[in-house]
Write an enzyme that holds these catalytic residues in place. Sequence first.
Site, PDB file in Angstrom:
ATOM      1  N   ARG A 102       0.843  -1.218   0.000  1.00 21.64           N
ATOM      2  CA  ARG A 102       0.000   0.000   0.000  1.00 21.64           C
ATOM      3  C   ARG A 102       0.865   1.250   0.000  1.00 21.64           C
ATOM      4  N   GLU A 145      13.392  15.419   6.763  1.00 23.00           N
ATOM      5  CA  GLU A 145      14.854  15.582   6.806  1.00 23.00           C
ATOM      6  C   GLU A 145      15.372  15.044   8.133  1.00 23.00           C
ATOM      7  N   ILE A 175      12.919   8.202   2.871  1.00 22.23           N
ATOM      8  CA  ILE A 175      12.090   8.451   1.692  1.00 22.23           C
ATOM      9  C   ILE A 175      11.743   7.137   0.982  1.00 22.23           C
ATOM     10  N   THR A 176      10.468   6.784   1.032  1.00 24.23           N
ATOM     11  CA  THR A 176       9.985   5.554   0.396  1.00 24.23           C
ATOM     12  C   THR A 176      10.222   5.615  -1.111  1.00 24.23           C
ATOM     13  N   ASN A 252      -2.594  15.017   2.874  1.00 27.75           N
ATOM     14  CA  ASN A 252      -4.026  14.739   3.102  1.00 27.75           C
ATOM     15  C   ASN A 252      -4.472  13.528   2.298  1.00 27.75           C
ATOM     16  N   GLY A 351       0.185 -18.013  19.416  1.00 33.32           N
ATOM     17  CA  GLY A 351       1.259 -18.586  20.223  1.00 33.32           C
ATOM     18  C   GLY A 351       2.614 -18.372  19.566  1.00 33.32           C
ATOM     19  N   GLU A 375       3.492   9.753   7.772  1.00 33.39           N
ATOM     20  CA  GLU A 375       2.303  10.537   7.358  1.00 33.39           C
ATOM     21  C   GLU A 375       1.696  11.296   8.542  1.00 33.39           C
ATOM     22  N   PHE A 395       1.194  22.757  19.213  1.00 36.42           N
ATOM     23  CA  PHE A 395       2.337  22.180  18.496  1.00 36.42           C
ATOM     24  C   PHE A 395       3.674  22.661  19.054  1.00 36.42           C
TER      25      PHE A 395
HETATM   26  P1  TGC Z   1       0.706  25.817   9.332  1.00 31.65           P
HETATM   27  O1  TGC Z   1       1.517  27.031   9.689  1.00 31.65           O
HETATM   28  O2  TGC Z   1      -0.564  25.520  10.073  1.00 31.65           O
HETATM   29  O3  TGC Z   1       0.367  25.857   7.762  1.00 31.65           O
HETATM   30  C1  TGC Z   1       1.379  26.103   6.791  1.00 31.65           C
HETATM   31  C2  TGC Z   1       0.664  26.176   5.444  1.00 31.65           C
HETATM   32  O4  TGC Z   1       0.115  24.889   5.111  1.00 31.65           O
HETATM   33  C3  TGC Z   1      -1.329  24.969   5.040  1.00 31.65           C
HETATM   34  N1  TGC Z   1      -1.820  23.728   5.645  1.00 31.65           N
HETATM   35  C4  TGC Z   1      -2.390  22.756   4.942  1.00 31.65           C
HETATM   36  N2  TGC Z   1      -2.707  22.689   3.649  1.00 31.65           N
HETATM   37  C5  TGC Z   1      -3.279  21.556   3.215  1.00 31.65           C
HETATM   38  N3  TGC Z   1      -3.525  20.509   4.032  1.00 31.65           N
HETATM   39  C6  TGC Z   1      -3.212  20.549   5.335  1.00 31.65           C
HETATM   40  N4  TGC Z   1      -3.442  19.481   6.104  1.00 31.65           N
HETATM   41  C7  TGC Z   1      -2.625  21.708   5.851  1.00 31.65           C
HETATM   42  N5  TGC Z   1      -2.184  22.087   7.084  1.00 31.65           N
HETATM   43  C8  TGC Z   1      -1.692  23.320   6.932  1.00 31.65           C
HETATM   44  C9  TGC Z   1      -1.699  26.222   5.781  1.00 31.65           C
HETATM   45  O5  TGC Z   1      -2.922  26.742   5.329  1.00 31.65           O
HETATM   46  C10 TGC Z   1      -0.531  27.125   5.434  1.00 31.65           C
HETATM   47  O6  TGC Z   1      -0.679  27.559   4.091  1.00 31.65           O
HETATM   48  P2  TGC Z   1      -0.182  29.017   3.616  1.00 31.65           P
HETATM   49  O7  TGC Z   1      -0.287  28.993   2.123  1.00 31.65           O
HETATM   50  O8  TGC Z   1      -1.058  30.006   4.320  1.00 31.65           O
HETATM   51  O9  TGC Z   1       1.277  29.149   4.068  1.00 31.65           O
HETATM   52  O10 TGC Z   1       1.644  24.563   9.399  1.00 31.65           O
HETATM   53  P3  TGC Z   1       2.572  24.068  10.559  1.00 31.65           P
HETATM   54  O11 TGC Z   1       3.994  24.245  10.145  1.00 31.65           O
HETATM   55  O12 TGC Z   1       2.152  24.685  11.877  1.00 31.65           O
HETATM   56  O13 TGC Z   1       2.210  22.509  10.500  1.00 31.65           O
HETATM   57  C11 TGC Z   1       1.426  21.906  11.373  1.00 31.65           C
HETATM   58  C12 TGC Z   1       1.541  20.357  11.306  1.00 31.65           C
HETATM   59  C13 TGC Z   1       2.256  19.849  12.537  1.00 31.65           C
HETATM   60  C14 TGC Z   1       0.096  19.873  11.286  1.00 31.65           C
HETATM   61  C15 TGC Z   1       2.285  19.862  10.051  1.00 31.65           C
HETATM   62  O14 TGC Z   1       3.597  20.288  10.072  1.00 31.65           O
HETATM   63  C16 TGC Z   1       2.256  18.362   9.938  1.00 31.65           C
HETATM   64  O15 TGC Z   1       1.290  17.792   9.460  1.00 31.65           O
HETATM   65  N6  TGC Z   1       3.359  17.654  10.377  1.00 31.65           N
HETATM   66  C17 TGC Z   1       3.509  16.221  10.159  1.00 31.65           C
HETATM   67  C18 TGC Z   1       4.510  15.998   9.066  1.00 31.65           C
HETATM   68  C19 TGC Z   1       4.199  14.771   8.255  1.00 31.65           C
HETATM   69  O16 TGC Z   1       3.096  14.248   8.247  1.00 31.65           O
HETATM   70  N7  TGC Z   1       5.166  14.316   7.471  1.00 31.65           N
HETATM   71  C20 TGC Z   1       4.933  13.202   6.597  1.00 31.65           C
HETATM   72  C21 TGC Z   1       6.042  13.089   5.575  1.00 31.65           C
HETATM   73  S1  TGC Z   1       5.646  12.128   4.141  1.00 31.65           S
HETATM   74  C22 TGC Z   1       5.505  10.575   4.709  1.00 31.65           C
HETATM   75  O17 TGC Z   1       5.544  10.272   5.841  1.00 31.65           O
HETATM   76  C23 TGC Z   1       5.299   9.551   3.676  1.00 31.65           C
HETATM   77  S2  TGC Z   1       5.152   7.937   4.277  1.00 31.65           S
HETATM   78  C24 TGC Z   1       5.020   7.215   2.803  1.00 31.65           C
HETATM   79  C25 TGC Z   1       4.485   5.853   2.780  1.00 31.65           C
HETATM   80  O18 TGC Z   1       3.230   5.672   2.823  1.00 31.65           O
HETATM   81  O19 TGC Z   1       5.340   4.947   2.613  1.00 31.65           O
HETATM   82  P1  FAD Z   2      10.118  13.283  15.246  1.00 30.39           P
HETATM   83  O1  FAD Z   2       9.377  14.375  14.564  1.00 30.39           O
HETATM   84  O2  FAD Z   2      11.495  13.545  15.716  1.00 30.39           O
HETATM   85  O3  FAD Z   2       9.220  12.786  16.470  1.00 30.39           O
HETATM   86  C1  FAD Z   2       9.727  11.910  17.485  1.00 30.39           C
HETATM   87  C2  FAD Z   2       8.624  11.776  18.559  1.00 30.39           C
HETATM   88  O4  FAD Z   2       8.339  13.059  19.122  1.00 30.39           O
HETATM   89  C3  FAD Z   2       7.293  11.278  17.964  1.00 30.39           C
HETATM   90  O5  FAD Z   2       6.625  10.471  18.890  1.00 30.39           O
HETATM   91  C4  FAD Z   2       6.520  12.576  17.775  1.00 30.39           C
HETATM   92  O6  FAD Z   2       5.109  12.397  17.725  1.00 30.39           O
HETATM   93  C5  FAD Z   2       6.966  13.342  19.004  1.00 30.39           C
HETATM   94  N1  FAD Z   2       6.767  14.781  18.845  1.00 30.39           N
HETATM   95  C6  FAD Z   2       7.366  15.623  17.959  1.00 30.39           C
HETATM   96  N2  FAD Z   2       6.889  16.872  18.121  1.00 30.39           N
HETATM   97  C7  FAD Z   2       5.966  16.830  19.117  1.00 30.39           C
HETATM   98  C8  FAD Z   2       5.090  17.777  19.716  1.00 30.39           C
HETATM   99  N3  FAD Z   2       5.047  19.072  19.309  1.00 30.39           N
HETATM  100  N4  FAD Z   2       4.276  17.369  20.698  1.00 30.39           N
HETATM  101  C9  FAD Z   2       4.260  16.060  21.089  1.00 30.39           C
HETATM  102  N5  FAD Z   2       5.060  15.114  20.564  1.00 30.39           N
HETATM  103  C10 FAD Z   2       5.888  15.511  19.588  1.00 30.39           C
HETATM  104  N6  FAD Z   2       8.916  11.017   4.881  1.00 30.39           N
HETATM  105  C11 FAD Z   2       8.833  11.575   3.617  1.00 30.39           C
HETATM  106  O7  FAD Z   2       8.966  12.780   3.459  1.00 30.39           O
HETATM  107  N7  FAD Z   2       8.638  10.768   2.541  1.00 30.39           N
HETATM  108  C12 FAD Z   2       8.503   9.438   2.617  1.00 30.39           C
HETATM  109  O8  FAD Z   2       8.326   8.758   1.590  1.00 30.39           O
HETATM  110  C13 FAD Z   2       8.590   8.820   3.910  1.00 30.39           C
HETATM  111  N8  FAD Z   2       8.533   7.462   4.040  1.00 30.39           N
HETATM  112  C14 FAD Z   2       8.727   6.898   5.265  1.00 30.39           C
HETATM  113  C15 FAD Z   2       8.825   5.493   5.372  1.00 30.39           C
HETATM  114  C16 FAD Z   2       9.071   4.916   6.607  1.00 30.39           C
HETATM  115  C17 FAD Z   2       9.209   3.425   6.703  1.00 30.39           C
HETATM  116  C18 FAD Z   2       9.178   5.721   7.774  1.00 30.39           C
HETATM  117  C19 FAD Z   2       9.404   5.090   9.120  1.00 30.39           C
HETATM  118  C20 FAD Z   2       9.103   7.097   7.674  1.00 30.39           C
HETATM  119  C21 FAD Z   2       8.892   7.703   6.424  1.00 30.39           C
HETATM  120  N9  FAD Z   2       8.888   9.104   6.290  1.00 30.39           N
HETATM  121  C22 FAD Z   2       8.796   9.674   5.033  1.00 30.39           C
HETATM  122  C23 FAD Z   2       9.192   9.948   7.431  1.00 30.39           C
HETATM  123  C24 FAD Z   2       8.027  10.176   8.395  1.00 30.39           C
HETATM  124  O9  FAD Z   2       7.068  11.019   7.845  1.00 30.39           O
HETATM  125  C25 FAD Z   2       8.603  10.755   9.695  1.00 30.39           C
HETATM  126  O10 FAD Z   2       9.321   9.711  10.325  1.00 30.39           O
HETATM  127  C26 FAD Z   2       7.537  11.307  10.616  1.00 30.39           C
HETATM  128  O11 FAD Z   2       6.947  12.460  10.060  1.00 30.39           O
HETATM  129  C27 FAD Z   2       8.084  11.622  12.026  1.00 30.39           C
HETATM  130  O12 FAD Z   2       9.266  12.326  11.957  1.00 30.39           O
HETATM  131  P2  FAD Z   2      10.551  11.846  12.814  1.00 30.39           P
HETATM  132  O13 FAD Z   2      10.764  10.428  12.540  1.00 30.39           O
HETATM  133  O14 FAD Z   2      11.651  12.811  12.509  1.00 30.39           O
HETATM  134  O15 FAD Z   2      10.105  11.976  14.310  1.00 30.39           O
END
Ligand code: TGC
Ligand code: FAD
Length: 396
Positions: A102, A145, A175-176, A252, A351, A375, A395
């Site tokens: 997935r 990063e 990065i996947t 999203n 088990g 995500e 946050f």
């Molecule tokens: P904030 O200051 O609130 O907003 C910055 C700008 O972004 C807009 N925005 C959004 N737009 C669309 N969808 C959303 N969910 C949005 N949330 C915010 C917002 O309107 C603003 O836009 P603009 O144009 O006015 O500048 O943002 P923040 O820096 O305070 O962020 C808040 C937070 C913590 C929710 C956000 O940083 C976050 O979601 N952090 C988690 C990071 C994360 O999910 N990383 C995932 C990396 S990719 C991955 O993991 C792939 S796994 C792949 C696999 O399936 O194998």
């Molecule tokens: P951190 O952000 O350092 O967090 C460590 C711990 O602290 C977590 O429990 C977190 O919830 C907690 N924490 C952090 N801030 C707060 C707060 N304000 N309040 C309370 N708790 C907090 N990323 C991509 O960009 N592209 C990809 O394709 C991708 N693929 C991935 C595949 C795998 C197998 C994995 C494991 C990760 C992947 N990621 C990818 C990265 C993933 O999105 C990050 O690992 C994730 O967003 C968390 O970041 P971090 O690991 O740096 O943890």
Amino acid sequence: MSATATATTISLDPLDFLNVRSLLSDEERLVQETVRNYVRDRVTPFIGAAYEAGEPLAHLPLELGELNLLGMHLEGYGCAGASAVAYGIACMELEAGDSGVRSFCSVQGSLAMYAIWAFGSEEQKQRWLPEMAAGRAIGCFGLTEPDAGSNPAGMRTHARRDGDDWILNGSKMWITNGSVAEIAVVWARTDEGVRGFLVPAGTPGFAAPVMHGKLSLRASITSELTFDDVRLPADAVLPGVSSLRGPLSCLNEARYGIVWGAAGAARACYEAALDYSINRKQFDKPIAGFQLTQKKLSEMAVAVNTSTLLALHLGRLKDQGILRTEHVSIGKMHNVRAALEVARSARSVLGANGITLEYPVMRHANNLESVFTYEGTDEMHTLIVGQAVTGLSAFA
Ligand code: TGC
Ligand code: FAD
């Protein structure tokens, strides 16, 4: 109709106890059957060995392309234009096979393709989307990063203009698909805000080494991306966005797929535990006959069914165009937590056999630890919901 007649005329499927299937359209049921059969024939027989070897299934990209599953919820450019619910169902069935399968589909369709589809130029869409939909070109999505995970606003990767070109420096981590991607969608800080860049594999200064030592998502490639004075032409930048709204919009889409996917992984664990408990005898009777095992199985049935119903509800909202990011956060929080609990409980039912690759349960349990974190970690989604219900950001 009397209560008795109702009870005897509705058959109970232990794997779809609430008959969620009856809420699906014919087309959605067809997607479910097609993907479920594909997983049975082309994932299940091979995934244990791939997981042990730490390698992805090489046949996946082209075959998922042939099934129109890559970017299947996008319109045009060779994409299937399916509904959000149909896309979700595909994610559920793929993740019942393995979260890494997935993941491949999510990163390709919801992250890399969606970024180009939503924010790319017409030329960028024509160049990449048909090839990616067919599985002939693999994409990756570089946001995280080493020092910027949950807080992507802290990214250091940056790009500066040099005449008409851009010069990109920095690194991404986790990065996947990174090492097997033909095209990387890379988010970087610029003087104009956060921008997305299309970086083809082989561009001088760009490297994508595989990350080793993972005990989770082993049948999925995870890589670093490094950029050392990478020169990119003006048309490498995605013209449609210059803020974190770009990558967060892509998230999203992918998070929505995870809501469904987690329900699929949970169902696979429950199915394995149910089957095992009926066939395994101790104290001269099937362990399914013991009250403590039945408690576990009943709780699994509740978790699988509520997760699937929640996913379907969010899918219907998405198809109506009224799904909010906070809804998706509730879905990811609930369904991934529920799936982890199901996996752990199922593991105990099996088990000692539960710790082996002969059964899918421990593999799913290990995978779900990544799903809990990527995500947006469980904590990030908790805070997104917390902000929505209180009006206060916690946050920072
Ligand atoms: P904030 O200051 O609130 O907003 C910055 C700008 O972004 C807009 N925005 C959004 N737009 C669309 N969808 C959303 N969910 C949005 N949330 C915010 C917002 O309107 C603003 O836009 P603009 O144009 O006015 O500048 O943002 P923040 O820096 O305070 O962020 C808040 C937070 C913590 C929710 C956000 O940083 C976050 O979601 N952090 C988690 C990071 C994360 O999910 N990383 C995932 C990396 S990719 C991955 O993991 C792939 S796994 C792949 C696999 O399936 O194998
Ligand atoms: P951190 O952000 O350092 O967090 C460590 C711990 O602290 C977590 O429990 C977190 O919830 C907690 N924490 C952090 N801030 C707060 C707060 N304000 N309040 C309370 N708790 C907090 N990323 C991509 O960009 N592209 C990809 O394709 C991708 N693929 C991935 C595949 C795998 C197998 C994995 C494991 C990760 C992947 N990621 C990818 C990265 C993933 O999105 C990050 O690992 C994730 O967003 C968390 O970041 P971090 O690991 O740096 O943890």
